[in-house]
Design an enzyme around this catalytic site. Sequence first.
Site, PDB file in Angstrom:
ATOM      1  N   SER A 215       0.832  -1.202   0.000  1.00  0.00           N
ATOM      2  CA  SER A 215       0.000   0.000   0.000  1.00  0.00           C
ATOM      3  C   SER A 215       0.876   1.266   0.000  1.00  0.00           C
ATOM      4  CB  SER A 215      -0.954  -0.033   1.201  1.00  0.00           C
ATOM      5  OG  SER A 215      -1.950   0.955   1.086  1.00  0.00           O
ATOM      6  N   ASP A 311      -8.997  -3.468  -6.469  1.00  0.00           N
ATOM      7  CA  ASP A 311      -8.423  -3.121  -5.170  1.00  0.00           C
ATOM      8  C   ASP A 311      -9.491  -2.445  -4.323  1.00  0.00           C
ATOM      9  OD1 ASP A 311      -7.119  -1.700  -3.077  1.00  0.00           O
ATOM     10  OD2 ASP A 311      -5.255  -1.648  -4.221  1.00  0.00           O
ATOM     11  N   HIS A 378      -6.718  -6.021  -1.054  1.00  0.00           N
ATOM     12  CA  HIS A 378      -5.742  -4.923  -1.130  1.00  0.00           C
ATOM     13  C   HIS A 378      -4.346  -5.534  -1.128  1.00  0.00           C
ATOM     14  CE1 HIS A 378      -4.303  -0.868  -1.001  1.00  0.00           C
ATOM     15  NE2 HIS A 378      -3.929  -0.889   0.269  1.00  0.00           N
TER      16      HIS A 378
END
Length: 437
Positions: A215, A311, A378
């Site tokens: 991330s 995502d 994610h």
Amino acid sequence: MANTLRGSGRSYIMNLRQKLGKREWAIAAAGFAIVLLTFSFISSSESDSSPLNDHLHNFSGPTTDLVPIVFLKNAAQRGAYCLDGSVPAYHFQKGFGSGTNKWLLHIEGGGWCNTVASCSFRTTTALGSSKYMDPQVQFSGILSNEQSRNPDFYNWNKVKIRYCDGASFAGHPESEQKIDTKLFFRGQLIWEAMMDELLSIGLSNAQEALLSGCSAGGLATLIHCDDFREILSKDAKVKCLSDAGFFLNEKDIASNASFQSFYHDVVNLQGAAGSLKKDCIAKMEPSKCFFPQSIVKSIKTPLFLVNPAYDFWQIKNVLVPGPADPHGHWHKCHLNIHNCSPEQIQVLNGFRNSLLQALSDFKQMKNVGMFINSCYIHCQTWTETWHGPNSPKLNNKTIAESVGDWFFDRKVSKLIDCPYPCNPTCYNMDFTGPRFH
């Protein structure tokens, strides 16, 4: 701890909302949404009671040893501090056997802060202060020391770099002078101090090294990939892996460039332009160079991208942020992709197409790899989705196997999935459980 922080965060937010105007609140709320959603997500690897750990129970297995926290010894000397002025930290597990001189670094994720208010809020969490960081964490996924769960990197020296600066390790202290606050914008200094310390404990002898991140940590990996290559021996094999770090510069469903505006505020507040590619900021507004699509064009070091085409974080915060959906038409779709209407799936496929278009030039580059699956998730490298019998697969390869093929030059690994819902191996997040409400 995550539940406590979410509770105290709600009180803080309600008080703040009464003090801010409509526009300022909208900006702050975007920052809080990023912090809270991602904080609950990253906490799953560190707390047996976290909701995402419950949802990932199908991937669970034997627990590995807890790895203690290490505070940077040279932080004060380098002026490298978290947002609140506390000392940055990492977790280190020593390699063994054939992995003695091989290193894997993984940068923690956790969103960004774009205002004084949202950065101040982070100082009450582990994303802005080491005072709230767990003293020990479990290493799993790409950090696992079990060969069955991490076939290529299990015995390497492994480092989890904690994230507490709010700007993907790109902030500069000069920007602190613009605001009347005690916040520390020292991301770049943290990165430099962290590398100095790791070099001193053996990284300087690395024969092979992989810098990775999830991330916001995946974005930090892109920003510092070439820097990482430069501090190591020219004879070492050095590569980078960004997991769920390819954030798109896309307008939301209301045709507003809300995420571009958010990044603009992050870069301006923390002076992040000083850490971005000089050839990029010479051509365009610096915040546009904070987007991965601009960064990857200049990266010289071999790079691998792991990214879901659906995502959930980007769908929630880039494509359909709260202000773009005032009547909550996307609420059920956000919670579970199986709840999305055919029209909403069509919008999501448009977002997927934008990702593939942004990757089209990158795909043609030499020494690059990618694993773009069609899962509603994610980050996928630091959990058991990395490698296992139930892990997502493309061409019958897990993420770990695909990354290993690329890193060790066993074969070209540029895998792109077909559109949802074609892949039965996907693990799709489901936020409909009571613990998410």
